[in-house]
Design a protein around this motif. Structure first.
Motif, PDB file in Angstrom:
ATOM      1  N   TRP A  31       1.432   1.467  11.637  1.00 35.64           N
ATOM      2  CA  TRP A  31       0.227   1.895  10.926  1.00 35.64           C
ATOM      3  C   TRP A  31      -0.013   3.390  11.094  1.00 35.64           C
ATOM      4  O   TRP A  31      -0.217   4.112  10.120  1.00 35.64           O
ATOM      5  CB  TRP A  31      -0.983   1.082  11.390  1.00 35.64           C
ATOM      6  N   VAL A  32       0.008   3.857  12.343  1.00 35.06           N
ATOM      7  CA  VAL A  32      -0.210   5.295  12.547  1.00 35.06           C
ATOM      8  C   VAL A  32       1.011   6.090  12.096  1.00 35.06           C
ATOM      9  O   VAL A  32       0.881   7.232  11.623  1.00 35.06           O
ATOM     10  CB  VAL A  32      -0.576   5.594  14.016  1.00 35.06           C
ATOM     11  N   LEU A  33       2.195   5.504  12.197  1.00 31.79           N
ATOM     12  CA  LEU A  33       3.404   6.197  11.731  1.00 31.79           C
ATOM     13  C   LEU A  33       3.323   6.455  10.228  1.00 31.79           C
ATOM     14  O   LEU A  33       3.637   7.553   9.752  1.00 31.79           O
ATOM     15  CB  LEU A  33       4.644   5.370  12.073  1.00 31.79           C
ATOM     16  N   THR A  34       2.900   5.460   9.466  1.00 28.41           N
ATOM     17  CA  THR A  34       2.774   5.634   8.018  1.00 28.41           C
ATOM     18  C   THR A  34       1.720   6.681   7.685  1.00 28.41           C
ATOM     19  O   THR A  34       1.912   7.515   6.786  1.00 28.41           O
ATOM     20  CB  THR A  34       2.433   4.298   7.342  1.00 28.41           C
ATOM     21  N   ALA A  35       0.599   6.662   8.406  1.00 30.02           N
ATOM     22  CA  ALA A  35      -0.433   7.688   8.196  1.00 30.02           C
ATOM     23  C   ALA A  35       0.150   9.078   8.443  1.00 30.02           C
ATOM     24  O   ALA A  35      -0.140  10.032   7.712  1.00 30.02           O
ATOM     25  CB  ALA A  35      -1.622   7.434   9.117  1.00 30.02           C
ATOM     26  N   ALA A  36       0.988   9.192   9.467  1.00 31.70           N
ATOM     27  CA  ALA A  36       1.600  10.484   9.798  1.00 31.70           C
ATOM     28  C   ALA A  36       2.588  10.930   8.727  1.00 31.70           C
ATOM     29  O   ALA A  36       2.646  12.111   8.368  1.00 31.70           O
ATOM     30  CB  ALA A  36       2.296  10.396  11.154  1.00 31.70           C
ATOM     31  N   LYS A  69       7.258  -3.185   4.169  1.00 27.91           N
ATOM     32  CA  LYS A  69       7.043  -3.158   2.720  1.00 27.91           C
ATOM     33  C   LYS A  69       5.904  -2.214   2.331  1.00 27.91           C
ATOM     34  O   LYS A  69       5.923  -1.626   1.249  1.00 27.91           O
ATOM     35  CB  LYS A  69       6.754  -4.572   2.214  1.00 27.91           C
ATOM     36  N   PHE A  70       4.915  -2.073   3.187  1.00 23.79           N
ATOM     37  CA  PHE A  70       3.751  -1.253   2.862  1.00 23.79           C
ATOM     38  C   PHE A  70       4.122   0.222   2.746  1.00 23.79           C
ATOM     39  O   PHE A  70       3.790   0.885   1.759  1.00 23.79           O
ATOM     40  CB  PHE A  70       2.671  -1.444   3.925  1.00 23.79           C
ATOM     41  N   ASP A  80       3.740 -14.716   2.805  1.00 25.58           N
ATOM     42  CA  ASP A  80       3.752 -14.799   4.268  1.00 25.58           C
ATOM     43  C   ASP A  80       3.151 -13.527   4.868  1.00 25.58           C
ATOM     44  O   ASP A  80       2.832 -12.573   4.159  1.00 25.58           O
ATOM     45  CB  ASP A  80       5.180 -15.021   4.771  1.00 25.58           C
ATOM     46  N   VAL A  81       3.033 -13.514   6.194  1.00 23.66           N
ATOM     47  CA  VAL A  81       2.276 -12.451   6.867  1.00 23.66           C
ATOM     48  C   VAL A  81       2.873 -11.064   6.668  1.00 23.66           C
ATOM     49  O   VAL A  81       2.140 -10.065   6.715  1.00 23.66           O
ATOM     50  CB  VAL A  81       2.127 -12.744   8.379  1.00 23.66           C
ATOM     51  N   ASN A  82       4.177 -10.954   6.439  1.00 24.17           N
ATOM     52  CA  ASN A  82       4.758  -9.629   6.229  1.00 24.17           C
ATOM     53  C   ASN A  82       4.371  -9.021   4.887  1.00 24.17           C
ATOM     54  O   ASN A  82       4.683  -7.866   4.602  1.00 24.17           O
ATOM     55  CB  ASN A  82       6.286  -9.656   6.387  1.00 24.17           C
ATOM     56  N   ASP A  83       3.654  -9.805   4.060  1.00 20.86           N
ATOM     57  CA  ASP A  83       3.131  -9.304   2.789  1.00 20.86           C
ATOM     58  C   ASP A  83       1.666  -8.897   2.895  1.00 20.86           C
ATOM     59  O   ASP A  83       1.094  -8.370   1.931  1.00 20.86           O
ATOM     60  CB  ASP A  83       3.250 -10.385   1.708  1.00 20.86           C
ATOM     61  N   LEU A  84       1.038  -9.136   4.033  1.00 21.93           N
ATOM     62  CA  LEU A  84      -0.412  -8.984   4.146  1.00 21.93           C
ATOM     63  C   LEU A  84      -0.920  -7.577   3.847  1.00 21.93           C
ATOM     64  O   LEU A  84      -1.939  -7.410   3.173  1.00 21.93           O
ATOM     65  CB  LEU A  84      -0.882  -9.411   5.543  1.00 21.93           C
ATOM     66  N   ALA A  85      -0.261  -6.556   4.359  1.00 26.09           N
ATOM     67  CA  ALA A  85      -0.743  -5.188   4.147  1.00 26.09           C
ATOM     68  C   ALA A  85      -0.810  -4.872   2.657  1.00 26.09           C
ATOM     69  O   ALA A  85      -1.782  -4.284   2.175  1.00 26.09           O
ATOM     70  CB  ALA A  85       0.147  -4.189   4.875  1.00 26.09           C
ATOM     71  N   ASN A  86       0.223  -5.273   1.909  1.00 23.40           N
ATOM     72  CA  ASN A  86       0.214  -5.039   0.465  1.00 23.40           C
ATOM     73  C   ASN A  86      -0.777  -5.948  -0.244  1.00 23.40           C
ATOM     74  O   ASN A  86      -1.447  -5.528  -1.194  1.00 23.40           O
ATOM     75  CB  ASN A  86       1.619  -5.232  -0.104  1.00 23.40           C
ATOM     76  N   ILE A  87      -0.882  -7.177   0.199  1.00 20.35           N
ATOM     77  CA  ILE A  87      -1.845  -8.125  -0.380  1.00 20.35           C
ATOM     78  C   ILE A  87      -3.261  -7.549  -0.303  1.00 20.35           C
ATOM     79  O   ILE A  87      -4.056  -7.669  -1.237  1.00 20.35           O
ATOM     80  CB  ILE A  87      -1.780  -9.483   0.369  1.00 20.35           C
TER      81      ILE A  87
END
Length: 387
Positions: A32-37, A306-307, A330-337
């Motif tokens: 999460w913080v890596l993507t923000a960076a 995926k996000f 499934d849960v690996n889709d949650l951030a995009n969902i």
């Protein structure tokens, strides 16, 4: 000036075992913080860890950006007694070539690119030696001896009249190289402060904390949703195109079952100028063959994060999550969902996804869920057609 960030990670965690790799909203906590960076104004971002599994994950998953690098830290500076400053010193001596050093904490997943940029600006534009993020809390603080720290008990202020306290939230720290070389501390000299929302003060030290932050993160993503014409339909494969079952023989993966009506729905959708994208964590030759047959040119296999991948994909096309419909199960889709304009999930998806999706389809995975989605999107996009 070269702006370099370090995200220090330790393999072992006593409070929550394997905390940094544990899935928060379907993604490893540190991502999460890596993507923000990655999407901030930083020039490079280093994952600094003693966990080879994380290094392998980073090297594999973030090949699409030159910003991200992974570096092995020594065991001494990754122990329970080692300070963050000791890891920063080791890192600075290893890298050398930077002007601004930014410390980011993986346990602050609510950190945004804007928070990072604002903290950098305190040093680069406001001429501070260093800067950090804080939270303005309006809580009344007490000492252990029963005396109040920040108010008069006989003149209790109303919340709207109370300035409160600025509390360090441990999310972002920025310092110049020269200041760090002199002080060996994350902040020194003239220090700038950047306010973050009060919810960012929650620290992840227990499973209860984890649930609180995960819910906050999900709600934050949902609040940023924008409704507009759908230009992209992004699809998972197993549990969306298929019933989630894979048939194996002695040589390995042998067969998956696909629904032919889904293929026709996607063809009609493309004819109506909606681009179809397949994004799956599996690296399957059977999937590659099926997507080639369906003439889906944007097929991405073996994508775990995926996000962040979808964020970059949309940025490259000058688009946004608001133009995306997403189907996952499934849960690996949650951030995009939680983030796209419209999210769909098959009738037999896992409960965590059903709880967060915008629309639960009446059809199950591999049994027309995609065709149903296509028909809904065709009707939805009509409202954006010119009369």
């Amino acid at each position: 000036m070269k702006k370099t960030a370090i995200i220090p990670l330790r393999k072992n965690s006593k409070g929550i075992p394997g905390k940094n790799k544990k899935k928060m909203l379907g993604r490893p906590l540190f991502s999460w913080v890596l993507t923000a960076a990655v999407f901030s104004e930083l020039d490079e971002v280093y994952i600094f860890t003693d966990d080879q599994e994380i290094i392998d994950f980073v090297n594999r998953e973030y090949h699409w950006t030159p910003k991200v690098k992974a570096l092995l830290r020594n065991d001494h500076n990754a122990s329970d007694t080692a300070s963050t400053e000791s890891a920063m010193i080791e890192f600075a001596e290893s890298i050398g070539n930077f002007d601004i050093l930014c410390l980011l904490q993986a346990t602050s997943p609510l950190t945004t690119s804007q928070d990072i940029n604002a903290t950098l600006d305190e040093v680069l534009k406001n001429q501070k030696t260093s800067a950090l993020t804080v939270v303005n809390t309006h809580r009344f603080i007490w000492n252990a001896d029963g005396t109040p720290q920040n108010y008069d008990v006989f003149k209790r202020p109303r919340r709207q009249d109370f300035e409160g306290l600025l509390i360090e939230n441990g999310a972002v720290y920025v310092t110049t190289k020269e200041a760090f070389k002199t002080s060996h501390n994350r902040v020194s000299g003239s220090i700038g402060l950047v306010k973050m929302p009060e919810e960012s003060l929650v620290e992840i030290d227990s499973l209860t904390d984890w649930e609180i932050v995960e819910n906050l993160l999900a709600e934050r993503q949902k609040k940023t949703k924008q409704h507009q014409r759908i230009d992209y339909l992004v699809l998972d494969v197993d549990g969306v195109f298929t019933d989630g079952c894979v048939y194996y023989n002695a040589e390995g993966e042998m067969a998956k079952k696909f629904n032919m009506r889904d293929g026709m729905g996607l063809e009609i959708l493309r004819q109506n100028k909606v681009e179809v994208i397949v994004l799956t964590s599996e690296n399957s030759e059977l999937v590659a063959q099926r997507m080639k047959k369906l003439q889906i040119k944007h097929t991405f296999l073996g994508v775990k994060d995926k996000f962040s991948f979808l964020t970059q994909f949309l940025l490259d096309r000058n688009s946004s999550f608001g133009a995306v419909a997403y189907v996952g199960d499934d849960v690996n889709d949650l951030a995009n969902i939680c983030s796209v304009g419209w999210s769909f999930t098959p009738a037999d998806a896992v409960e965590a996804v059903k709880a967060n999706a915008d629309y639960i389809l009446t059809n199950a995975s591999g049994e027309g869920a995609i065709r149903e989605t296509c028909e809904i999107l065709l009707k939805y996009n009509k409202r954006y057609e010119r009369l």
